[in-house]
Write a protein that holds these residues in place. Structure first.
Motif, mmCIF file in Angstrom:
data_model
loop_
_atom_site.group_PDB
_atom_site.id
_atom_site.type_symbol
_atom_site.label_atom_id
_atom_site.label_comp_id
_atom_site.label_asym_id
_atom_site.label_seq_id
_atom_site.Cartn_x
_atom_site.Cartn_y
_atom_site.Cartn_z
ATOM 1 N N ILE A 1 0.576 4.386 -2.487
ATOM 2 C CA ILE A 1 0.940 5.560 -2.533
ATOM 3 C C ILE A 1 1.663 6.500 -2.812
ATOM 4 O O ILE A 1 2.123 7.666 -3.477
ATOM 5 C CB ILE A 1 0.784 6.211 -1.123
ATOM 6 N N GLY B 1 -3.383 8.668 0.396
ATOM 7 C CA GLY B 1 -2.421 8.424 1.788
ATOM 8 C C GLY B 1 -1.563 8.713 2.486
ATOM 9 O O GLY B 1 -0.933 9.038 1.901
ATOM 10 N N GLU C 1 0.723 -1.344 -0.118
ATOM 11 C CA GLU C 1 0.130 0.168 0.282
ATOM 12 C C GLU C 1 0.688 0.771 0.265
ATOM 13 O O GLU C 1 0.615 2.584 -0.103
ATOM 14 C CB GLU C 1 -0.915 -0.275 1.382
#
Length: 83
Positions: free
Chosen positions: A47, A54, A43
Motif C-alpha cells: 500500500i 487500502g 500488505e
C-alpha cells in the motif's frame, strides 16, 4: 503511496534523490527487518508503495516512513561512495 498523501513541496524535496521504487522499497524493508518491535505486514508495504490500495495503521505508517527516509540516506551514501 497515493499522490494525494504528499503536497508539491514534498515531491520537490524528493526529486534530487530519486531512486527506483523497487530499490528504495528493498532497502527500507532491510532496514525495518533490523529494527526491534512488530514488523510491518507485507500488505502495508504494498500500500505504501502504491502496488495495492487500502488503509495502513498510523504506527505502521510512521515506521515505514522512518525506514524509507533511512533508505534514502543509505542509497545516497552508496551512490557517493561509488562516484
Amino acid at each position: 503511496m497515493c499522490i494525494d498523501c504528499f503536497d508539491d513541496e514534498d515531491r520537490a524535496a524528493g526529486a534530487a534523490d530519486t531512486f527506483p521504487p523497487e530499490r528504495l522499497a528493498a532497502a527500507a524493508q532491510r532496514i525495518e527487518g533490523d529494527m526491534g518491535g512488530a514488523a510491518v505486514p507485507p500488505e502495508a508495504w504494498a500500500i505504501y508503495f502504491g502496488a495495492m490500495s487500502g488503509a495502513v495503521a498510523w504506527h505502521e505508517m510512521e515506521r515505514m516512513a522512518r525506514c524509507v527516509e533511512a533508505a534514502r540516506v543509505l542509497l545516497a551514501l552508496e551512490g557517493r561512495a561509488a562516484a
